[in-house]
Each structure stands twice: as structure tokens, then as C-alpha cells.
Design an enzyme around this catalytic site. Structure first.
Site, mmCIF file in Angstrom:
data_model
loop_
_atom_site.group_PDB
_atom_site.id
_atom_site.type_symbol
_atom_site.label_atom_id
_atom_site.label_comp_id
_atom_site.label_asym_id
_atom_site.label_seq_id
_atom_site.Cartn_x
_atom_site.Cartn_y
_atom_site.Cartn_z
ATOM 1 N N ASP A 167 -35.670 -36.967 -24.019
ATOM 2 C CA ASP A 167 -35.200 -36.104 -25.113
ATOM 3 C C ASP A 167 -36.306 -35.715 -26.096
ATOM 4 O O ASP A 167 -36.047 -35.568 -27.291
ATOM 5 C CB ASP A 167 -34.065 -36.782 -25.896
ATOM 6 C CG ASP A 167 -32.813 -36.960 -25.057
ATOM 7 O OD1 ASP A 167 -32.710 -36.313 -24.005
ATOM 8 O OD2 ASP A 167 -31.941 -37.754 -25.440
ATOM 9 N N ASP A 392 -24.540 -44.994 -26.954
ATOM 10 C CA ASP A 392 -25.438 -43.875 -27.226
ATOM 11 C C ASP A 392 -25.719 -43.737 -28.717
ATOM 12 O O ASP A 392 -26.725 -43.138 -29.103
ATOM 13 C CB ASP A 392 -24.814 -42.558 -26.745
ATOM 14 C CG ASP A 392 -24.687 -42.491 -25.241
ATOM 15 O OD1 ASP A 392 -25.629 -42.887 -24.546
ATOM 16 O OD2 ASP A 392 -23.634 -42.037 -24.748
#
Length: 656
Positions: A167, A392
Site C-alpha cells: 500500500d 485490518d
């Protein structure tokens, strides 16, 4: 949980880990005292490390023992994690355990490198400890100590696979530069260049260690699958691979879908489908002009684009399948109705998220394919990079000393933002900080696993029987193979076809056509069967086949190969490749066959179909009749059937 119970669970998990090497094929012995030989695919013929800390948490959940022996990655998400934080194992402790599990056999150790300055500039849940300008500290206090440990000769016998900075680089393409999805933090990181510099430094430093295989994060199809994102992302990764002293040679491959939920394969629709004469790319809000509908098609295309851009031709792909199974009661059993593009796609898609940009603790998700080596050509492995059950991000603000913020995308009441087209977040409630154990999520993943998990019973470790009766029929440019189907204690899910020891294709039926071959050349084939748990059979007896001599004198000719891409029991999708076997370009071609069973074509693309009873013929479309000598084109179709789905024998004719 009491310390005594945790110690018992860890002991049990380590015992499970000793047997876990059988989950991926293991071949020949290697001596840990010597450096492991460099290989093209580190997962081929190797066991993979089972993290005893994750295994203990999984085994403590109801039914979790069925998957507690699966290999997962070790995450180094802050400097303290290198030596172990809050009583957890550090990197050296994990490596020592990996050497013990390997017991002299080829063995993979997976580690996530994840601590860039200004980390994850578009998602607060996984913000890191380093500020945007702390590139020097990233290098000296984080990467350098990791490299020193990995380079220890005690670990030279391991194949160490790194996932490099998830990411990060893709955010500079999609979330910076004045786009509607841009964030100020991503604009800062694009301007200062520290993502590119940091990734280049990590690749250079870790890639200098002979037994380290670097895989760079490449997002997922629901993030980078659009034309405006796809090419620029490849180019940015190439820029990073050439930064800070690195070269593309220090990139073993790319990893996609890391810690994400994108379905591996969508069996009930393709990007080429139309509804009422209009492409689903423009009529489905879910597809929304994306070029890809699943991770496998995206991964293969990304690999090809990367090679074209300048990465090594042998570069591989890993796909994180830890949470993209999408089983359970809401899993579609067939295509959606062809009334509108939305109805067709939404009714048939496996990925049940509200929007493909949703990424945090998704409701309804399930475990995906178990870790498997070389499941498809160009795919080095299916892996579990994100350990299932690790959050997450928190669903509400939680004070912490790890630099992890509160992202509204982890809040189940959040109504969204431009990055997910202003949809609800789809997140589970009551989630802890990113990386912390989230029992409710793990139990959901287990219940919705696809392939399913067998309750509290041990995982399936029995391999199918080896295929037998391998036969082959050759043309000048192809070999069509057939064999007697394997058997399994649960069920065979597919076959791997090897030419000269190299995987060239997979199929769900006991037949396969290998095309694009050289005329008058001898080839050797073997086939292995695979089940849903990832167990792979012994190889079939080898079959030697020679292709026929090629034609001459400017003749026209063609050959057609047939491959089932997905099969859901009452229907299937298939692809046919048409290869010009002559010495002059074709003007037109036609492929014909007779179905051996009850199959009926229901829709077809890139050709014109005529069918009468069991007889089918497909002529080229107006744009793909001309095929250069030695070149190829193709078409695909969907079909229905009942009973068995044996492959037909194809014939091909061409004009020049």
C-alpha cells in the site's frame, strides 16, 4: 488466556508446523550450513514456515485446528518488531524456528517489510511510527538491522521471501496529484520521493543477500485495474526498482491482493461479456470500466506488463488468498440474470463487498485457496500474507503507541468517500487495532471458507492418486493430452500439466492442449492432480510426443486448443486458442467440434457460432480472421451441461 495454556497451544502449534511441510510439495534435502541454491520459484518443491504464534491463536478458536498448520507471513510493522515486542517472537526467533521446521529440507520463510516513512498515506488505520521525512531512520534503524539478521549464515539454507512495503507506491498513482481520491499525506510522499527511495533501498539491501527473494506489492485489480492506473503503477515500480542503488534484477516478483479481499477467479462473468448488446464494463457499477474482474487475470496481465516495461522475463507473481474465498450461504451458484449489467454482475459475482475499494475487516469474507506452489503459469504461489484473524484496523479510536490511527473505513457506520465511490464501509464492528487478534473475524473467515474447511477435524493432507493412462495426439504446433482421472479422499479440483518439468497449464478436466509448439520436435509431458486443500499428487508416468513436420510452399493451416477456465457443475466457461500452423497469414478460420455430452453453448465472444444439436462450428469475427504465420488468436464461450463435461476434439480450417 493463561500463560500455561498459551504455552501448551504454542507447543501444539509447533507440532502442527512440523507436519505442515506436506501442504506444499517437498523435494530433495539441503544442508542449512550451506547457502541455498538460487531457484526460479522459491516455493517450488519447498515447505513453508508456519508461525507458531499465529498457529496457537488459530488453534484456540473453535474449528481453528483445521487451518492452524497453514503457513503465514511474519509482519515487521515497526522497529520494535525486529527484536520482538510485548513478549512476541522477534525476527531471529522466527528464523531459528524456521530452520528447525525445515530439518534440512528446502524451506521458505515469508516476512513482510512494512514501515516506510509516512506509511500508508491514504489509510489511517495502518499509519506507521516514522514521519514523512524519516528516510534515514528507516534505512539505518529498520532495513539495515533486518538485512544483518537475514544475512546470518545460520539462515543461508532458507529461501527467504520478502513482501516489500504494501500500500505504498500505488498510493502515489491513485491518491496523489490533485485527483478526487487524493489525500494531503499522499501528496507529501509523492513530492518528497521517500516511498520510491525507501523501496529502492530495501530492494537493494535485502536483494544483495543470495537467498532472499524480493516481491514488491502491486495492489489489486479493484485498485489498479483501470488503464489510468495500471501502466503508471508498473512504471513507478520500475522507477523504485532502479532507485537507491537497486536494479530490477533484485526483484523476484510482485505480490497482489495483499491483505485484501478481491476474488481469485470470478467464474460467472468475464470482462468481455455483454448484456443487451452493451459491455458490462460500462453498464455495471461494480466493474465501472475496469479491465479486470478478478485477481488471477489481473496478476497475469501485471506480470506481462512488467516484463514489457523492463523487469526480468522470469519475474513471478504471488497472490494473497488468505481472505478472498467468499464462501458461505451468500456465495452465488451461477450467473446473474441478463436483464441489466448491474443485475448480471451483482447476481453472479463471488466478491460480496459493497464496493471493490472497501478494505477493512470486510463482513461476509472467507478463507480462500490454501497456500499452494505454482498453481498457474506465471504464478509462483498462492500465499497467506495477511494472517487470517489479524485485524485490518480498529472500528473506533483506540489510544496506542504503535502510530496506528482511526480510519473511518473500519467503522461499520461510515458512508464512504471518493475512494470507494461513497459506499458504506462494509466493516465488521468491534474490531481491535490493526494486527491485533480479532476473534470474530477469524470465526467468520473459517465459516465462509472456500474451498470449505472441515469443521474441527484436521485439515485434509491426503494427496490425490497420480493420473494414469496419459496419451497424446500431435499436430505440427500442438499436443492434445488425455488421461484417466485421479481419485481423492475428498475430491480432485484440477490438474497441473508439465512440459519437460515446467508447469505450462492447468485444467479442471482430464485433458489439455499445449499449443504454440515447434514442428518436428520431441516433447515430454507429465501431469499432477490437485485437491481443494492444495495437496498435489505424484507425477504421472512421462509421455514423449513429437509434433508433426510443418507445412511448406505457402500453405494455409490452423490448429485449435481448448481449455476450460471455470466449471461450476451446471455450466462452464472455456477458451479456444486458434494458431496459424501454415506459412502465410490467414484470411479466415473456422473451428468445429461435436460435443461428447449434453453441453450447449449459451454465449460466445470473439467469433460467430453455429450449433445444431451436438455439432458446433465457430467462424472468426470480422476483426480476428487475419492471423500471421505462427501467430494466434482465439475466442471464448459459456456453456451449460449436465452429467460429465468431457472435452471435445477440435478441428480447424483456414483460408489464405
Amino acid at each position: 488466556m493463561s500463560g500455561q495454556l498459551l504455552r501448551r497451544l504454542r507447543t501444539a502449534a509447533v507440532a502442527v508446523a512440523l507436519g505442515a511441510a506436506s501442504l506444499l510439495p517437498v523435494a530433495g534435502a539441503a544442508t542449512p550450513a550451506h547457502a541455498a541454491a538460487r531457484v526460479d520459484n522459491p516455493y517450488a518443491g519447498a515447505g513453508v514456515y508456519v508461525n507458531p504464534e499465529w498457529a496457537a491463536k488459530a488453534a484456540a478458536e473453535p474449528g481453528g485446528s483445521a487451518v492452524a498448520g497453514q503457513p503465514t507471513s511474519v509482519w515487521l510493522d515497526r522497529i520494535a518488531a525486529i527484536n520482538g515486542a510485548n513478549g512476541t517472537m522477534g525476527l531471529r526467533a522466527h528464523l531459528n524456528e524456521a530452520v528447525r521446521q525445515a530439518a534440512g529440507k528446502p524451506y521458505v520463510f515469508q516476512v513482510v517489510i512494512y514501515n516506510l516513512p509516512g506509511r500508508d498515506c491514504a489509510a489511517l488505520a495502518s499509519n506507521g511510527e516514522l514521519g514523512p521525512t524519516e528516510i534515514g531512520r528507516y534505512q539505518s534503524a529498520y532495513i539495515d538491522p533486518i538485512a544483518a539478521i537475514l544475512a546470518d549464515p545460520a539462515y543461508a539454507g532458507l529461501r527467504i521471501v520478502t513482501t516489500i512495503e504494501i500500500d505504498s507506491l500505488p498510493n502515489l498513482v491513485t491518491n496523489a496529484g490533485g485527483t478526487p481520491t487524493a489525500t494531503p499525506a499522499c501528496d507529501v510522499m509523492k513530492a518528497n520521493g521517500n516511498y520510491v527511495t525507501g523501496v529502492g533501498y530495501a530492494l537493494n539491501k535485502l536483494g544483495a543477500i543470495p537467498n532472499v527473494y524480493n516481491y514488491v506489492d502491486a495492489g489489486h485489480h479493484g485498485w489498479l485495474g483501470w488503464d489510468s492506473n495500471f501502466g503508471p503503477s508498473v512504471n513507478l515500480l520500475l522507477q523504485a526498482a532502479n532507485a537507491a542503488g537497486s536494479t530490477p534484477a533484485k526483484v523476484a516478483g510482485f505480490v497482489v491482493n495483499t491483505a485484501n479481499y478481491s476474488a481469485l477467479k470470478e467464474p460467472y462473468f468475464t470482462i468481455d461479456d455483454t448484456v443487451n448488446g452493451q459491455s458490462i464494463r460500462g453498464t455495471s457499477k461494480w466493474v465501472d470500466w475496469n479491465r479486470y474482474v478478478d485477481e488471477l487475470s489481473y496478476a497475469k496481465a501485471f506480470r506481462q506488463k512488467a516484463v514489457e516495461a523492463g523487469f526480468d522475463a522470469g519475474v513471478g507473481i504471488l497472490i494473497d488468498t488468505s481472505r478472498n474465498g467468499w464462501g458461505g450461504p451468500n456465495r452465488p451458484a451461477g450467473p446473474g440474470p441478463k436483464t441489466t449489467g448491474d443485475a448480471y454482475v451483482d447476481g453472479g459475482r463471488l466478491d460480496r463487498r459493497l464496493q471493490a475499494g472497501n478494505w477493512c475487516n470486510q463482513s461476509g469474507a472467507g478463507l480462500g485457496e490454501r497456500p499452494t506452489a505454482a498453481p498457474e503459469p506465471g504464478i509462483d504461489a498462492y500465499v497467506w500474507v495477511k494472517p487470517p484473524g489479524e485485524s485490518d484496523g480498529a472500528s473506533k479510536a483506540i489510544p496506542n503507541d504503535e502510530g496506528k490511527g482511526f480510519d473511518r473505513m473500519c467503522d461499520p457506520t461510515y458512508t464512504g468517500n471518493p475512494r470507494n465511490n461513497n459506499n458504506m464501509s462494509g466493516a465488521l464492528p468491534d474490531a481491535p487495532l490493526a494486527g491485533a487478534w480479532f476473534s470474530a473475524q477469524f470465526r467468520q473467515l473459517l465459516a465462509n471458507a472456500y474451498p470449505p474447511v472441515g469443521g474441527t477435524t484436521p485439515g485434509d493432507t491426503t494427496a490425490p492418486t497420480a493420473p494414469t493412462g496419459l496419451t497424446g495426439t500431435a499436430t505440427s504446433s500442438s499436443v492434445t493430452l488425455g488421461w484417466t482421472a485421479s481419485t481423492d479422499n475428498v475430491g480432485v479440483t484440477g490438474y497441473q500439466v508439465f512440459r519437460g518439468g515446467t508447469l505450462v497449464g492447468t485444467t479442471t478436466s482430464p485433458s489439455y492442449t499445449d499449443s504454440g509448439l515447434t514442428a518436428a520436435t520431441a516433447y515430454s509431458y507429465t501431469v499432477r492432480a490437485r485437491d481443494a486443500a492444495g495437496n498435489v499428487s505424484a507425477a504421472s508416468a512421462a509421455l514423449a510426443v513429437s509434433t508433426l513436420p510443418g507445412g511448406g510452399g505457402g500453405n494455409a493451416g490452423c490448429a485449435a486448443s481448448y481449455k476450460v477456465s471455470s466449471d461450476w457443475g451446471a455450466g462452464f466457461n472455456a477458451d479456444v486458442t486458434v494458431t496459424n500452423t501454415g506459412t502465410v497469414p490467414t484470411k479466415s478460420w473456422k473451428v468445429s467440434w461435436v460435443w461428447p455430452g449434453s453441453q450447449q453453448v449459451t454465449n460466445l465472444w470473439n467469433g460467430t457460432v453455429t450449433q445444431s444439436g451436438t455439432a458446433v462450428s465457430v467462424a472468426n469475427a470480422g476483426y480476428n480472421g487475419a492471423v500471421a504465420a505462427g501467430g494466434s488468436t482465439g475466442f471464448g464461450f459459456g456453456a451449460s451441461y449436465s452429467g460429465t463435461n468431457a472435452a471435445p476434439v477440435l478441428s480447424c480450417t483456414a483460408t489464405s
